[in-house]
Design a protein around this motif. Structure first.
Motif, short mmCIF file in Angstrom:
data_model
loop_
_atom_site.label_atom_id
_atom_site.label_comp_id
_atom_site.label_asym_id
_atom_site.label_seq_id
_atom_site.Cartn_x
_atom_site.Cartn_y
_atom_site.Cartn_z
N GLY A 167 0.82 -1.20 0.00
CA GLY A 167 0.00 0.00 0.00
C GLY A 167 0.85 1.25 0.00
N PRO A 168 0.28 2.40 -0.34
CA PRO A 168 1.05 3.65 -0.47
C PRO A 168 1.82 3.99 0.81
CG PRO A 168 -1.18 3.93 -1.33
CD PRO A 168 -1.16 2.60 -0.65
N GLN A 169 3.10 4.34 0.63
CA GLN A 169 3.97 4.73 1.74
C GLN A 169 4.66 6.06 1.44
OE1 GLN A 169 3.86 2.75 4.42
NE2 GLN A 169 2.59 1.25 3.32
N GLY A 170 3.96 6.93 0.69
CA GLY A 170 4.58 8.15 0.22
C GLY A 170 4.97 9.13 1.30
N THR A 171 4.28 9.14 2.45
CA THR A 171 4.60 10.11 3.49
C THR A 171 6.03 9.96 3.97
OG1 THR A 171 2.30 10.11 4.22
CG2 THR A 171 3.91 11.01 5.74
N LEU A 172 6.47 8.73 4.19
CA LEU A 172 7.83 8.50 4.69
C LEU A 172 8.83 8.20 3.59
CD1 LEU A 172 7.13 6.31 7.86
CD2 LEU A 172 7.64 8.75 7.76
N LEU A 437 -3.98 8.19 17.28
CA LEU A 437 -4.19 9.04 16.11
C LEU A 437 -2.85 9.27 15.43
CD1 LEU A 437 -6.08 10.84 14.39
CD2 LEU A 437 -5.47 12.74 15.93
N ASN A 438 -2.79 8.97 14.12
CA ASN A 438 -1.55 9.10 13.37
C ASN A 438 -1.77 10.06 12.20
OD1 ASN A 438 -0.02 7.90 10.73
ND2 ASN A 438 1.29 7.78 12.53
N ALA A 439 -0.81 10.97 11.99
CA ALA A 439 -0.90 11.92 10.87
C ALA A 439 0.49 12.15 10.30
CB ALA A 439 -1.51 13.24 11.34
N GLY A 440 0.55 12.35 8.98
CA GLY A 440 1.82 12.57 8.32
C GLY A 440 1.69 13.51 7.14
N LEU A 441 2.79 14.18 6.79
CA LEU A 441 2.80 15.13 5.69
C LEU A 441 4.18 15.11 5.03
CD1 LEU A 441 1.26 17.46 4.20
CD2 LEU A 441 2.35 19.03 5.84
N ARG A 442 4.20 15.20 3.69
CA ARG A 442 5.47 15.22 2.96
C ARG A 442 5.35 16.15 1.76
NH1 ARG A 442 9.71 11.16 2.47
NH2 ARG A 442 11.05 11.66 0.71
N TYR A 443 6.45 16.85 1.48
CA TYR A 443 6.54 17.70 0.28
C TYR A 443 7.80 17.31 -0.48
CZ TYR A 443 7.41 21.68 -2.76
OH TYR A 443 7.67 22.47 -3.85
N ASP A 444 7.66 17.07 -1.78
CA ASP A 444 8.79 16.69 -2.64
C ASP A 444 8.87 17.63 -3.84
OD1 ASP A 444 10.03 14.16 -1.58
OD2 ASP A 444 7.95 13.49 -1.74
N TYR A 445 10.10 17.98 -4.20
CA TYR A 445 10.36 18.77 -5.40
C TYR A 445 11.36 18.00 -6.25
CZ TYR A 445 12.30 22.39 -8.43
OH TYR A 445 12.72 23.11 -9.52
N THR A 446 11.04 17.78 -7.52
CA THR A 446 11.90 17.02 -8.43
C THR A 446 12.11 17.80 -9.71
OG1 THR A 446 10.99 14.94 -7.57
CG2 THR A 446 12.21 14.83 -9.63
N LYS A 447 13.37 17.84 -10.17
CA LYS A 447 13.71 18.48 -11.43
C LYS A 447 14.47 17.50 -12.30
CE LYS A 447 17.03 21.56 -11.64
NZ LYS A 447 17.76 22.84 -11.47
N THR A 495 2.06 14.87 -0.16
CA THR A 495 1.45 13.62 0.30
C THR A 495 1.05 13.78 1.76
OG1 THR A 495 2.90 12.39 -1.19
CG2 THR A 495 1.76 11.14 0.51
N TYR A 496 -0.13 13.34 2.11
CA TYR A 496 -0.55 13.44 3.50
C TYR A 496 -1.37 12.21 3.89
CZ TYR A 496 -5.11 14.84 1.65
OH TYR A 496 -6.30 14.88 0.98
N LYS A 497 -1.50 11.99 5.18
CA LYS A 497 -2.35 10.91 5.67
C LYS A 497 -2.84 11.24 7.07
CE LYS A 497 1.13 7.89 7.82
NZ LYS A 497 1.71 6.55 7.84
N VAL A 498 -4.02 10.76 7.39
CA VAL A 498 -4.59 10.83 8.73
C VAL A 498 -5.20 9.47 9.02
CG1 VAL A 498 -6.24 11.94 10.26
CG2 VAL A 498 -5.06 13.30 8.52
N ARG A 499 -4.85 8.88 10.15
CA ARG A 499 -5.30 7.52 10.43
C ARG A 499 -5.65 7.38 11.91
NH1 ARG A 499 -0.81 3.71 8.79
NH2 ARG A 499 0.11 4.23 10.82
N LEU A 500 -6.76 6.73 12.19
CA LEU A 500 -7.17 6.42 13.55
C LEU A 500 -7.00 4.93 13.77
CD1 LEU A 500 -8.38 7.56 16.19
CD2 LEU A 500 -10.64 6.94 15.28
N GLU A 501 -6.22 4.56 14.76
CA GLU A 501 -5.95 3.16 15.06
C GLU A 501 -6.64 2.77 16.37
OE1 GLU A 501 -1.74 2.83 15.39
OE2 GLU A 501 -1.33 3.96 13.57
N HIS A 502 -7.23 1.58 16.38
CA HIS A 502 -7.87 1.10 17.60
C HIS A 502 -7.69 -0.41 17.70
CE1 HIS A 502 -10.59 0.84 20.98
NE2 HIS A 502 -11.30 -0.09 20.35
N ASP A 503 -7.23 -0.89 18.85
CA ASP A 503 -7.08 -2.32 19.10
C ASP A 503 -8.43 -2.88 19.55
OD1 ASP A 503 -4.43 -1.91 18.60
OD2 ASP A 503 -3.88 -1.71 20.70
N LEU A 504 -8.91 -3.88 18.84
CA LEU A 504 -10.24 -4.43 19.14
C LEU A 504 -10.23 -5.37 20.34
CD1 LEU A 504 -11.52 -5.17 15.53
CD2 LEU A 504 -11.92 -3.15 16.96
#
Length: 512
Positions: A167-172, A437-447, A495-504
């Motif tokens: 699955g997408p792992q662009g934030t890191l 609660l997990n959140a991430g943000l990434r900015y990339d510049y490519t030339k 790239t950004y993500k927001v995720r809520l994790e809960h152990d059942l």
């Protein structure tokens, strides 16, 4: 077992390449990285240790990792005799390929590829392949990191563990991890001990495989050195007794020689430096055969020339670790080179097609710098921030000629420079013992800057005349160039993500 919204399962290990016999000897086998399932000194025989994973760039148990993760330990891989990334990943759900010896879409080619992820497919999404036989620097859909280095060298031997995130792992990991990432950690030097591993294998198709590693302390509890190597050679699967050469007469023969040396320097308990050098030399032969459709609907195998190819990796890197008290600082600079030279023969007699390709890469240099600052373990808030710099300087030449007349088909001479920089951050806050609660943000510049000269023979393509005397002659050449502003492109990605994790349910380790 800790049941979550996402259920993680690790598939069982499968068998090795396909040799008929193997013999091995080993000492101090690698242990999977684990931590006790509870704080007591003893553990019930019905309980399993927790597997610690770091692919999300923080230590966490596999049960608590809110991602689709599979883990392979180095000891299991060594016991199964798996020394190729394609074999390591063959039983991972949703994953195939890896470390392609030839570019995607060029089966039987001898040119190799400068990206170990070129043949990696996760969740059915393959990477792009180079145009016109190019084997270089195509952005992949999935990323491979070896010892923290993007597309690092030495991913198939002396391994501590392999972690696969689907699955997408662009934030890191950036835009080259759209479908997932494979994180490989090779064994680091161990202070104060002498240990090693050796293995040998033989099989049909003249298979020979040797592996060895040794760890030695240079200065007690301060400096240690680990040296490892891997040699793999086999004949091809095409049994035509023509063009017997250095690696035998069968098309598809290959040989690979790998080496790596890592030195750990730990003068204090809060600071350490890891210095490394790695290399790989490959020799590959094209398949040298094609299929011809007969009038009765059957196929005959036609044997042609076998084209040789060689390529070579070299990598130099360091890893600096500093404990700042409340946070850890990591800096990883790396420099990698790849050179190649190959000749491929393409024959389709049924339609009179014969194309010979001379593919060379005289320059392909990669430089990366990555800086990360992360919080220490413990506490409700875990965070990490970082920056990455990437540069690739490439020259690639592909020349194709008609196999019958020797006339030029096309010639492509490309110089390409890619520069990229990115910054990222991610944080996890524990709202409760079982909710995060997990959140991430990434900015990339490519030339990307490309200078290309492309010459085509209109007498062999593009609808031109088919030669009044000899096919391809007289050569009617047309040259086009791409340079300057026309050859430059820039890309900006957020790239950004927001995720809520809960152990059942509460975490347990009672399943076998």
């Amino acid at each position: 077992m800790n049941r979550k919204v996402l259920l993680l399962m690790a598939a069982s290990q499968a068998a090795l390449f396909g040799g008929t016999g193997a013999a091995s000897a080993q000492t101090t086998p690698v242990a999977a990285q684990t931590t006790p399932a509870n704080a007591t000194d003893t553990q019930s025989s019905s309980e399993l240790p927790d597997i610690v994973v770091t692919a999300q760039r923080q230590s966490e148990t596999l049960q608590r990792a809110a991602a689709s993760v599979s883990v392979r330990s180095g000891s299991d891989l060594l016991a199964a005799g798996k020394f190729a990334l394609s074999a390591i990943l063959e039983d991972v759900p949703g994953v195939s390929g890896g470390a392609a010896a030839t570019p995607t879409g060029m089966a039987g080619s001898s040119s190799g590829n400068d990206s170990p992820a070129a043949g990696l497919t996760i969740r059915g999404i393959p990477s792009n392949s180079g145009v016109g036989g190019s084997a270089t620097s195509i952005a992949t859909s999935a990323a491979i990191y070896v010892d923290g280095i993007y597309n690092g060298v030495g991913s198939s031997y002396d391994i501590d563990r392999v972690e696969i995130l689907r699955g997408p792992q662009g934030t890191l990991y950036g835009r080259s991890a759209t479908t997932g990432v494979v994180v490989i950690k090779t064994r680091d030097p161990a202070l104060g001990i002498v240990e090693g591993n050796i293995a040998a294998e033989a099989g049909n198709y003249d298979l020979e495989h040797y592996y060895g590693a040794v760890n030695v302390p240079l200065v007690s509890d301060v400096i240690a050195l680990r040296v490892s190597g891997n040699y793999y050679s086999r004949d091809g699967y095409d049994t035509h007794d023509v063009d017997k050469g250095e690696l035998g007469y069968r098309g598809g023969a290959m040989r690979s020689t790998d080496f790596r040396a890592k030195m750990l320097i730990a003068p204090t308990s809060t600071f350490s430096v890891l210095l490394g050098v790695a290399g790989q030399n490959n020799k590959i032969y094209s398949s040298g055969n094609s299929m011809n459709l007969q009038a009765d609907g059957t196929y005959d195998k036609l044997y042609g020339d076998v084209g040789p190819g060689t390529n070579k990796f070299r990598q130099y890197w360091a890893e600096f670790n500093l404990d700042l008290g409340g946070a850890n600082l990591v800096y990883i600079p790396a420099f990698r080179t790849w050179t190649s030279s190959a000749l491929n023969y393409g024959r389709v007699p049924a339609i009179g097609l014969a194309v010979d390709q001379d593919i060379s890469t005289p320059k392909d240099e990669f430089m990366t710098h990555e800086l990360r600052l992360a919080s220490q373990q413990g506490g409700k808030l875990k965070w990490q921030i970082g920056a990455l710099y990437y540069q690739n300087d490439l020259r690639s030449i592909v020349k194709a000629t008609d196999g019958y007349s020797g006339a030029l088909l096309y010639n492509s001479d490309v110089a390409k420079k890619t520069t990229a920089a990115g910054v990222f951050g991610e944080a996890t806050y524990a709202l409760a013992d079982t909710t995060r609660l997990n959140a991430g943000l990434r900015y990339d510049y490519t030339k990307v800057a490309v200078d290309q000269t492309y010459t085509a023979n209109l007498n062999l393509c593009c609808g031109g005349p088919l030669g009044s005397t000899t096919y391809g002659y007289p050569e009617i050449l047309q040259t086009q160039t791409l340079s300057g502003q026309e050859g430059k492109r820039t890309y900006r990605n957020v790239t950004y993500k927001v995720r809520l994790e809960h152990d059942l349910s509460p975490e347990t380790s009672s399943m076998r």
